[in-house]
Motif scaffolding. Structure first.
Motif, PDB file in Angstrom:
ATOM      1  N   UNK A   1       0.971  -1.181  -0.009  1.00 45.85           N
ATOM      2  CA  UNK A   1       0.006   0.056  -0.028  1.00 45.85           C
ATOM      3  C   UNK A   1       0.987   1.358  -0.032  1.00 45.85           C
ATOM      4  N   UNK A   2       2.021   1.183   0.803  1.00 40.86           N
ATOM      5  CA  UNK A   2       2.809   2.523   0.847  1.00 40.86           C
ATOM      6  C   UNK A   2       3.537   2.701  -0.478  1.00 40.86           C
ATOM      7  N   UNK A   3       3.863   1.564  -1.199  1.00 39.06           N
ATOM      8  CA  UNK A   3       4.470   1.558  -2.516  1.00 39.06           C
ATOM      9  C   UNK A   3       3.500   2.250  -3.510  1.00 39.06           C
ATOM     10  N   UNK A   4       2.174   1.762  -3.456  1.00 37.99           N
ATOM     11  CA  UNK A   4       1.126   2.476  -4.376  1.00 37.99           C
ATOM     12  C   UNK A   4       1.118   3.739  -4.147  1.00 37.99           C
ATOM     13  N   UNK A   5       1.083   4.244  -2.647  1.00 40.16           N
ATOM     14  CA  UNK A   5       0.875   5.706  -2.460  1.00 40.16           C
ATOM     15  C   UNK A   5       1.998   6.449  -3.125  1.00 40.16           C
ATOM     16  N   UNK A   6       3.228   5.846  -2.976  1.00 37.59           N
ATOM     17  CA  UNK A   6       4.590   6.595  -3.203  1.00 37.59           C
ATOM     18  C   UNK A   6       4.505   6.667  -4.644  1.00 37.59           C
TER      19      UNK A   6
ATOM     20  N   UNK B   1      -8.391   6.890   4.178  1.00 35.53           N
ATOM     21  CA  UNK B   1      -8.034   7.857   4.966  1.00 35.53           C
ATOM     22  C   UNK B   1      -6.465   7.530   4.953  1.00 35.53           C
ATOM     23  N   UNK B   2      -5.902   6.415   5.122  1.00 36.74           N
ATOM     24  CA  UNK B   2      -4.743   6.140   5.446  1.00 36.74           C
ATOM     25  C   UNK B   2      -3.841   6.236   4.068  1.00 36.74           C
ATOM     26  N   UNK B   3      -4.432   5.971   2.863  1.00 42.00           N
ATOM     27  CA  UNK B   3      -3.778   5.971   1.602  1.00 42.00           C
ATOM     28  C   UNK B   3      -3.783   7.570   1.403  1.00 42.00           C
ATOM     29  N   UNK B   4      -4.863   8.354   1.655  1.00 44.05           N
ATOM     30  CA  UNK B   4      -4.628   9.904   1.254  1.00 44.05           C
ATOM     31  C   UNK B   4      -3.599  10.491   2.069  1.00 44.05           C
ATOM     32  N   UNK B   5      -3.452  10.005   3.368  1.00 45.64           N
ATOM     33  CA  UNK B   5      -2.618  10.572   4.402  1.00 45.64           C
ATOM     34  C   UNK B   5      -0.977  10.426   3.795  1.00 45.64           C
ATOM     35  N   UNK B   6      -1.019   9.120   3.303  1.00 41.63           N
ATOM     36  CA  UNK B   6       0.204   8.902   3.005  1.00 41.63           C
ATOM     37  C   UNK B   6       0.687   9.508   1.807  1.00 41.63           C
ATOM     38  N   UNK B   7      -0.254   9.838   0.789  1.00 44.74           N
ATOM     39  CA  UNK B   7      -0.039  10.336  -0.501  1.00 44.74           C
ATOM     40  C   UNK B   7       0.338  11.750  -0.166  1.00 44.74           C
TER      41      UNK B   7
ATOM     42  N   UNK C   1       0.297  10.081 -15.839  1.00 48.54           N
ATOM     43  CA  UNK C   1      -0.728   9.302 -15.889  1.00 48.54           C
ATOM     44  C   UNK C   1      -0.576   7.897 -15.760  1.00 48.54           C
ATOM     45  N   UNK C   2       0.404   7.381 -16.291  1.00 47.80           N
ATOM     46  CA  UNK C   2       0.914   6.035 -16.311  1.00 47.80           C
ATOM     47  C   UNK C   2       1.479   5.730 -15.070  1.00 47.80           C
ATOM     48  N   UNK C   3       2.064   6.408 -14.362  1.00 50.05           N
ATOM     49  CA  UNK C   3       2.698   6.272 -12.932  1.00 50.05           C
ATOM     50  C   UNK C   3       1.261   6.179 -11.902  1.00 50.05           C
ATOM     51  N   UNK C   4       0.596   7.228 -12.055  1.00 46.70           N
ATOM     52  CA  UNK C   4      -0.581   7.468 -11.190  1.00 46.70           C
ATOM     53  C   UNK C   4      -1.514   6.072 -11.311  1.00 46.70           C
ATOM     54  N   UNK C   5      -1.477   5.795 -12.553  1.00 42.33           N
ATOM     55  CA  UNK C   5      -2.504   4.375 -12.884  1.00 42.33           C
ATOM     56  C   UNK C   5      -1.909   3.197 -12.212  1.00 42.33           C
ATOM     57  N   UNK C   6      -0.779   3.074 -12.248  1.00 41.97           N
ATOM     58  CA  UNK C   6      -0.012   1.832 -11.551  1.00 41.97           C
ATOM     59  C   UNK C   6      -0.553   2.003 -10.153  1.00 41.97           C
ATOM     60  N   UNK C   7      -0.061   3.062  -9.377  1.00 44.21           N
ATOM     61  CA  UNK C   7      -0.345   3.353  -8.069  1.00 44.21           C
ATOM     62  C   UNK C   7      -1.821   3.068  -7.679  1.00 44.21           C
ATOM     63  N   UNK C   8      -2.675   3.615  -8.380  1.00 44.21           N
ATOM     64  CA  UNK C   8      -4.105   3.464  -8.049  1.00 44.21           C
ATOM     65  C   UNK C   8      -4.491   2.131  -8.127  1.00 44.21           C
ATOM     66  N   UNK C   9      -4.090   1.315  -9.396  1.00 37.30           N
ATOM     67  CA  UNK C   9      -4.587  -0.047  -9.381  1.00 37.30           C
ATOM     68  C   UNK C   9      -3.677  -1.094  -8.104  1.00 37.30           C
ATOM     69  N   UNK C  10      -2.882  -0.597  -7.509  1.00 40.88           N
ATOM     70  CA  UNK C  10      -2.070  -1.229  -6.466  1.00 40.88           C
ATOM     71  C   UNK C  10      -3.185  -0.976  -5.134  1.00 40.88           C
ATOM     72  N   UNK C  11      -3.553   0.271  -5.209  1.00 35.60           N
ATOM     73  CA  UNK C  11      -4.235   0.620  -4.059  1.00 35.60           C
ATOM     74  C   UNK C  11      -5.777  -0.309  -4.092  1.00 35.60           C
TER      75      UNK C  11
ATOM     76  N   UNK D   1      -7.827  -3.176  -1.518  1.00 37.10           N
ATOM     77  CA  UNK D   1      -9.138  -2.728  -0.911  1.00 37.10           C
ATOM     78  C   UNK D   1      -9.034  -1.122  -0.349  1.00 37.10           C
ATOM     79  N   UNK D   2      -8.134  -0.417  -1.186  1.00 38.19           N
ATOM     80  CA  UNK D   2      -8.240   1.218  -0.702  1.00 38.19           C
ATOM     81  C   UNK D   2      -8.355   1.964  -1.768  1.00 38.19           C
ATOM     82  N   UNK D   3      -8.247   3.316  -1.612  1.00 37.79           N
ATOM     83  CA  UNK D   3      -8.548   3.940  -2.907  1.00 37.79           C
ATOM     84  C   UNK D   3      -8.055   5.490  -2.366  1.00 37.79           C
ATOM     85  N   UNK D   4      -7.936   6.538  -3.360  1.00 41.95           N
ATOM     86  CA  UNK D   4      -7.460   7.768  -3.026  1.00 41.95           C
ATOM     87  C   UNK D   4      -8.478   8.495  -2.707  1.00 41.95           C
TER      88      UNK D   4
END
Length: 204
Positions: free
Chosen positions: A4-9, A71-77, A103-113, A117-120
């Motif tokens: 999850x942290x990797x997806x947020x990063x 909330x945790x994902x948004x806080x990490x981002x 866009x491509x990098x955000x797409x990968x991060x979003x899919x990971x989240x 079971x999380x989102x932004x």
């Protein structure tokens, strides 16, 4: 948690590339970026404040676990977005290249989240809710919402960069649509496992 942290990063880094190219994107992140260009308020603060109403929606529609995870994902981002300008040098790309890469990098991060079971927040909560309740295509829902956000953001970045911004939205939405079934299957399997665990626990 590490995944999850990797997806947020990744998401934060993608947003960093977009901001360096003076590009906006969709969702609450794009809205926060647009406003940050106009007001002397940091992206991190704006991103947190704009997401608060969507936390309430997530709580009633998606449950406590998903809401707290979001909330945790948004806080990490937010945290990573504050640290990246300090850690990394200023990065500026030609707007179209920055839009594609970001866009491509955000797409990968979003899919990971999503697959964990999380989102932004924002449109992503709306997309997941509609996908679960009405089986609406997440990518298309996200694209429509994000396009509206970008049209609002045209005032801050101009028409040309606004058109480049749509490219980033299209890439993110396309990736979400492509992985829609995998995301839904992963979350369904996780939900089934959790339910089975609860049943077994109560049986004991």
């Amino acid at each position: 948690m590490t995944v999850m942290m990797f997806g947020c990063f990744l998401t934060s880094f993608g947003l960093y590339l977009l901001k360096g190219s003076s590009i906006v994107t969709g969702g609450t992140a794009g809205l926060a970026l647009s406003v940050s260009y106009l007001l002397p308020i940091s992206f991190s603060i704006l991103f947190t404040l704009i997401n608060i109403p969507f936390y309430i929606l997530a709580y009633f529609k998606m449950g406590k676990k998903f809401t707290f995870s979001t909330i945790l994902a948004v806080s990490l981002v937010t945290l990573f977005s504050s640290l990246l300008p300090i850690i990394l040098p200023s990065i500026a790309f030609y707007p179209l290249l920055g839009s594609i890469m970001g866009g491509f990098i955000i797409g990968i991060g979003t899919i990971i989240l999503f697959m964990n079971g999380s989102s932004l927040g924002g449109a992503q909560i709306l997309s997941i809710t509609l996908q679960k309740q009405f089986n609406w295509n997440m990518g298309k829902t996200n694209f429509i919402f994000d396009t509206i956000v970008i049209l609002i953001g045209l005032y801050s970045v101009g028409i040309v960069r606004g058109l480049y911004s749509i490219v980033s939205v299209f890439i993110i939405s396309f990736m979400m649509s492509t992985f829609k079934e995998k995301i839904a299957h992963r979350n369904t399997v996780k939900g089934s496992v959790e339910t089975s665990t609860v049943v077994e626990t109560h049986s004991v």
